[in-house]
Design a protein around this motif. Structure first.
Motif, short mmCIF file in Angstrom:
data_model
loop_
_atom_site.label_atom_id
_atom_site.label_comp_id
_atom_site.label_asym_id
_atom_site.label_seq_id
_atom_site.Cartn_x
_atom_site.Cartn_y
_atom_site.Cartn_z
N GLY A 101 7.34 7.31 -11.36
CA GLY A 101 7.62 5.47 -11.84
C GLY A 101 6.44 4.82 -11.71
O GLY A 101 6.91 2.98 -11.43
N VAL A 102 5.65 5.37 -11.21
CA VAL A 102 4.10 4.18 -10.48
C VAL A 102 3.26 5.28 -11.35
O VAL A 102 3.46 6.04 -12.41
N SER A 103 2.02 4.22 -10.93
CA SER A 103 1.03 4.80 -11.97
C SER A 103 0.15 6.26 -11.30
O SER A 103 0.36 6.27 -10.17
N ARG A 104 -0.96 6.84 -12.14
CA ARG A 104 -1.13 8.34 -11.39
C ARG A 104 -2.02 7.65 -10.63
O ARG A 104 -2.02 8.35 -9.15
N ALA A 105 -2.71 6.32 -10.51
CA ALA A 105 -4.02 6.27 -9.16
C ALA A 105 -2.86 5.69 -8.40
O ALA A 105 -3.09 5.95 -6.73
N SER A 106 -1.87 4.47 -8.69
CA SER A 106 -1.46 4.07 -7.08
C SER A 106 -0.53 5.37 -6.40
O SER A 106 -0.69 5.42 -5.58
N LEU A 107 0.12 6.90 -7.10
CA LEU A 107 0.61 7.38 -6.51
C LEU A 107 0.22 8.21 -5.69
O LEU A 107 0.17 9.05 -4.63
N ALA A 108 -1.38 8.55 -6.29
CA ALA A 108 -2.66 9.77 -5.08
C ALA A 108 -3.04 8.99 -4.00
O ALA A 108 -3.39 9.65 -3.63
N ARG A 109 -2.73 7.22 -4.42
CA ARG A 109 -3.57 6.66 -3.01
C ARG A 109 -2.60 6.06 -1.95
O ARG A 109 -3.02 7.02 -1.36
#
Length: 341
Positions: free
Chosen positions: A249-257
């Motif tokens: 439930g988060v953006s790809r960038a947020s998850l990766a970071r």
């Protein structure tokens, strides 16, 4: 999104990565000893075990091992030793070892040792006299799989957990069980060793000085922890960062970071390591073909697994299977006059 993360976290509550790593650490024919000695006393352990536990049932002891500062064990404390390098447990820092413990529990009296220090006092029990001042109980894992190696690499060479932090009822069982000779006793002792390890490591990771690994600390995070659990629950799924982020439930960038910051590596890198650890254990513990193992852990075919295995581990799945069997035969009895414990 907050509601969704909350529901996802609740769904996964009680399921953790430590469970998966401990599932790969199972005692099979563990070696157990109860040693009773009087000061001055010291044991040198050269059993080359992948993982060992020891507890002071009576008395206190200093643990000495190359590369670490000496550590004191008080009554009821539990020590965990990782890796095959030798170590010494004794009543004082300057006490010379009187007994040397070899693989398979073989006991070798060293020069200067009292003649009765390797005497048999009972089932799996050795020492000078039953009423001796120091009593050390120990159990050793002889081999460790690749899944458990991911756990072992997160632990120091030696760790000591105070008695107050360890589940006392688990340790209270050790004397009775080690000295018991009943049908199925080896299995009982193996399960005791597993339970003792779990309770000790759980207590250790909760201590500030443990410097718990990223994957352990990340489990409570509502983003990285949820993603981590998904990867462990279904490693064979064709995951992508996009799908993982969408499910969390988060953006790809947020998850990766977030994942990289807490776990220490990117989601797909972590997944590759987990898949290959599972594959390595399956190759050694089953007769499944490389093709079958590949599909079980998320690779399209044997070729894809072989490419990844070779790139990350420097060998092929077939070579790995041939070179490192999961189980080994019990050591033969010594013929040089030393004792087998």
């Amino acid at each position: 999104m907050a509601v969704r993360l909350g529901l996802m976290s609740e769904t996964l509550k009680g399921m953790d990565v430590l469970d998966d790593l401990l599932a790969g650490t199972r005692a099979r024919g563990g070696v157990f000893n109860l040693t009773i000695m009087d000061p001055p006393w010291a044991l040198e352990i050269v059993d080359e075990a992948a993982l060992s536990l020891a507890t002071m049932v009576r008395g206190s002891a200093w643990v000495r091992r190359d590369g670490i500062d000496p550590m004191l064990m008080s009554p009821g404390d539990v020590a965990v030793f990782t890796g095959p390098s030798p170590y010494v447990v004794g009543d004082a820092l300057d006490t010379a070892a009187q007994l040397r413990i070899h693989p398979g529990g073989v006991c070798e009296p060293l020069p200067g040792a009292p003649v009765d220090y390797s005497a048999r006092l009972g089932v799996r029990t050795w020492g000078g006299r039953v009423e001796g001042a120091a009593m050390v109980a120990s159990g050793s894992y002889q081999l460790a799989g690749d899944v458990s190696r991911r756990l072992l690499t997160a632990l120091p060479s030696v760790l000591v957990v105070p008695a107050a932090d360890v589940a006392g009822t688990v340790m209270d069982m050790v004397i009775d069980e080690i000295q018991r000779d009943a049908p199925g006793q080896q299995s009982v002792l193996d399960r005791w060793l597993d339970l003792a390890l779990i309770t000790t490591l759980r207590a250790w990771f909760a201590r500030p000085e443990s410097q718990a690994p990223g994957w352990y600390q990340a489990q409570s995070d509502p983003v990285a922890g949820v993603a981590l659990r998904m990867l462990h629950d279904n490693p064979a799924h064709p995951w992508s960062v996009v799908e993982l982020a969408d499910r969390v439930g988060v953006s790809r960038a947020s998850l990766a970071r977030r994942f990289t910051s807490l776990v220490g590596e990117a989601p797909m890198t972590y997944l590759t390591g987990w898949r290959l650890a599972l594959a390595a254990d399956l190759l050694r513990s089953t007769n499944s073909t490389v093709e079958t193992v590949a599909r079980q852990v998320g690779y399209a075919n044997a070729f894809a697994l072989s490419v990844a295995f070779k790139r990350v581990r420097g060998t092929t799945p077939t070579a790995h299977r041939r070179s490192s069997p999961l189980s080994a035969p019990e050591p033969a009895a010594r013929r040089d006059g030393t004792h087998r414990r």
